[in-house]
Enzyme design. Structure first.
Site, PDB file in Angstrom:
ATOM      1  N   SER A   1       3.660  -1.971  10.406  1.00 43.76           N
ATOM      2  CA  SER A   1       5.122  -1.923  10.572  1.00 43.76           C
ATOM      3  C   SER A   1       5.805  -3.254  10.273  1.00 43.76           C
ATOM      4  O   SER A   1       6.765  -3.642  10.942  1.00 43.76           O
ATOM      5  CB  SER A   1       5.491  -1.424  11.974  1.00 43.76           C
ATOM      6  OG  SER A   1       5.016  -0.101  12.156  1.00 43.76           O
TER       7      SER A   1
ATOM      8  N   LYS B   1       0.059   4.223  -0.189  1.00 37.07           N
ATOM      9  CA  LYS B   1      -0.623   5.389   0.392  1.00 37.07           C
ATOM     10  C   LYS B   1      -0.461   6.588  -0.559  1.00 37.07           C
ATOM     11  O   LYS B   1      -0.397   6.400  -1.762  1.00 37.07           O
ATOM     12  CB  LYS B   1      -0.099   5.700   1.791  1.00 37.07           C
ATOM     13  CG  LYS B   1      -0.011   4.470   2.682  1.00 37.07           C
ATOM     14  CD  LYS B   1       0.178   4.849   4.111  1.00 37.07           C
ATOM     15  CE  LYS B   1       0.498   3.614   4.913  1.00 37.07           C
ATOM     16  NZ  LYS B   1       0.209   3.749   6.322  1.00 37.07           N
TER      17      LYS B   1
ATOM     18  N   GLY C   1       2.522   2.423  10.704  1.00 38.08           N
ATOM     19  CA  GLY C   1       3.433   3.556  10.512  1.00 38.08           C
ATOM     20  C   GLY C   1       4.111   4.008  11.784  1.00 38.08           C
ATOM     21  O   GLY C   1       4.718   5.077  11.832  1.00 38.08           O
TER      22      GLY C   1
ATOM     23  N   HIS D   1      -9.350   0.894   5.108  1.00 36.89           N
ATOM     24  CA  HIS D   1      -8.064   1.157   5.770  1.00 36.89           C
ATOM     25  C   HIS D   1      -8.318   2.106   6.949  1.00 36.89           C
ATOM     26  O   HIS D   1      -9.144   3.008   6.860  1.00 36.89           O
ATOM     27  CB  HIS D   1      -7.075   1.776   4.777  1.00 36.89           C
ATOM     28  CG  HIS D   1      -5.681   1.815   5.317  1.00 36.89           C
ATOM     29  ND1 HIS D   1      -5.272   2.772   6.210  1.00 36.89           N
ATOM     30  CD2 HIS D   1      -4.612   1.007   5.113  1.00 36.89           C
ATOM     31  CE1 HIS D   1      -4.002   2.550   6.520  1.00 36.89           C
ATOM     32  NE2 HIS D   1      -3.575   1.478   5.868  1.00 36.89           N
TER      33      HIS D   1
ATOM     34  N   ASN E   1       0.864  -1.186   0.000  1.00 39.67           N
ATOM     35  CA  ASN E   1       0.000   0.000   0.000  1.00 39.67           C
ATOM     36  C   ASN E   1       0.897   1.230   0.000  1.00 39.67           C
ATOM     37  O   ASN E   1       1.490   1.565   1.026  1.00 39.67           O
ATOM     38  CB  ASN E   1      -0.889  -0.037   1.259  1.00 39.67           C
ATOM     39  CG  ASN E   1      -1.660   1.254   1.451  1.00 39.67           C
ATOM     40  OD1 ASN E   1      -1.814   2.044   0.525  1.00 39.67           O
ATOM     41  ND2 ASN E   1      -2.151   1.476   2.665  1.00 39.67           N
TER      42      ASN E   1
ATOM     43  N   GLU F   1      -5.072  -5.056  10.820  1.00 42.15           N
ATOM     44  CA  GLU F   1      -4.102  -3.969  10.966  1.00 42.15           C
ATOM     45  C   GLU F   1      -4.374  -3.215  12.261  1.00 42.15           C
ATOM     46  O   GLU F   1      -5.213  -2.299  12.284  1.00 42.15           O
ATOM     47  CB  GLU F   1      -4.217  -2.997   9.783  1.00 42.15           C
ATOM     48  CG  GLU F   1      -3.883  -3.626   8.448  1.00 42.15           C
ATOM     49  CD  GLU F   1      -3.270  -2.608   7.503  1.00 42.15           C
ATOM     50  OE1 GLU F   1      -2.212  -2.906   6.958  1.00 42.15           O
ATOM     51  OE2 GLU F   1      -3.842  -1.513   7.334  1.00 42.15           O
TER      52      GLU F   1
ATOM     53  N   GLU G   1      -6.781   4.571   8.030  1.00 39.43           N
ATOM     54  CA  GLU G   1      -6.618   5.999   7.733  1.00 39.43           C
ATOM     55  C   GLU G   1      -7.898   6.551   7.111  1.00 39.43           C
ATOM     56  O   GLU G   1      -8.288   7.694   7.350  1.00 39.43           O
ATOM     57  CB  GLU G   1      -5.402   6.213   6.814  1.00 39.43           C
ATOM     58  CG  GLU G   1      -4.103   6.040   7.590  1.00 39.43           C
ATOM     59  CD  GLU G   1      -2.910   5.604   6.757  1.00 39.43           C
ATOM     60  OE1 GLU G   1      -2.960   5.688   5.521  1.00 39.43           O
ATOM     61  OE2 GLU G   1      -1.918   5.164   7.370  1.00 39.43           O
TER      62      GLU G   1
HETATM   63  C1  PEP Z   1      -0.638   0.215   6.004  1.00 35.71           C
HETATM   64  O1  PEP Z   1      -0.700   1.376   5.662  1.00 35.71           O
HETATM   65  O2  PEP Z   1      -1.525  -0.579   5.647  1.00 35.71           O
HETATM   66  C2  PEP Z   1       0.489  -0.211   6.837  1.00 35.71           C
HETATM   67  C3  PEP Z   1       0.463  -1.417   7.336  1.00 35.71           C
HETATM   68  O3  PEP Z   1       1.503   0.688   7.026  1.00 35.71           O
HETATM   69  P1  PEP Z   1       2.951   0.406   7.668  1.00 35.71           P
HETATM   70  O4  PEP Z   1       3.456  -0.879   7.093  1.00 35.71           O
HETATM   71  O5  PEP Z   1       3.774   1.579   7.278  1.00 35.71           O
HETATM   72  O6  PEP Z   1       2.750   0.288   9.154  1.00 35.71           O
END
Ligand code: PEP
Length: 256
Positions: free
Chosen positions: A214, A12, A175, A97, A10, A169, A99
């Site tokens: 992460s 983003k 992040g 997601h 992803n 997630e 976000e």
């Molecule tokens: C994501 O945006 O779905 C995500 C898992 O981000 P990150 O790997 O940066 O934590």
């Protein structure tokens, strides 16, 4: 149950033509041997077409990060519908997601509508669910996941999960550099699978549940070894070819 591992990147809101071309070029070259897993690249919408063209002829697939919940095209300024995503070669779309839920007010119902509309247009939704740190610390993780998943299960039915992927997630891990331990991930993935199994054990056994939050080259292997973790949804590390390919290698190793 033998579930084919998946790694989805992803991006983003990151990217530019030159950057994308070189990132995809490097991933394609370094991941060319990974034939036992599904690799999905989810760039920002303006770049779907060009990244899709670059992926043509490879086994890597294209995914969107979001789609409009409306089934038909029309007067929805700024929105992108599922048929357009299919038209430019998307096989998948991320929906829900955290976000989008937190920053753009997407409710469980709206996420369900996007999931359903995506399937109407032949996209495989990657349904993101996850709890915040407050929710985890106050013992609400399972209730939150059951609610987010239940919104889709109740409206779309368990059969819809034959053509869907779930991404667990935890919001506190996205992040932040703070990742769930393999034990935490396994326990939570098993809970999610049990929710599906309560409706249909066979579908639950074949539904892929990715971990996201992460994931990096150095923690992917331990996470992907967990029996109910079927790969990863990768944010930051998807923007570095070396990291992303190393994560794909960990998923490929899990399949052996
Ligand atoms: C994501 O945006 O779905 C995500 C898992 O981000 P990150 O790997 O940066 O934590």
């Amino acid at each position: 149950m033998n579930r084919r591992a998946m790694v989805a990147g992803n991006w983003k809101m990151n990217g530019a033509r030159d950057f994308n071309t070189s990132l995809v070029h490097d991933i394609l070259f370094d991941a060319r041997g990974f034939t036992d897993i599904d690799i999905v690249i989810c760039p920002p919408a303006p770049y779907l077409d060009s990244v899709g063209r670059q992926l043509e002829g490879s086994s890597l697939q294209l995914g969107a990060q979001n789609l409009c919940e409306q089934e038909k095209q029309g007067a929805f300024t700024g929105e992108i519908d599922g048929s357009m995503l299919r038209d430019v070669g998307c096989a998948y779309s991320i929906v829900g997601h955290s976000e989008r839920r937190a920053l753009y007010g997407e409710t469980d119902v709206r996420v369900m509508e996007k999931f359903r509309t995506g399937q109407v247009h032949g996209l495989t939704p990657i349904l993101c669910i996850g709890e915040t740190l407050d929710e985890r610390e106050s013992g609400q993780t399972e209730a939150v996941l059951a609610r987010q998943l239940g919104a889709v299960l109740d409206a779309c039915g368990i059969a819809a999960f034959k053509q869907a992927v779930i991404a667990y997630e935890p919001v506190w891990a996205i992040g932040t550099g703070r990742t769930a331990t393999p034990d935490q991930a396994q326990q939570t993935h098993a809970f999610i699978r049990a929710q599906l199994a309560a409706a249909d054990a066979k579908i639950a056994g074949s539904t892929r549940i990715l971990y996201g939050g992460s994931v990096k080259a150095d923690n992917a292997e331990a996470l992907f070894k967990c029996p109910d973790v079927d790969g990863g949804l990768i944010g930051g590390a998807a923007l570095k070819a070396g990291e992303f390919v190393a994560i794909c290698a960990a998923a490929q190793a899990r399949n052996k």
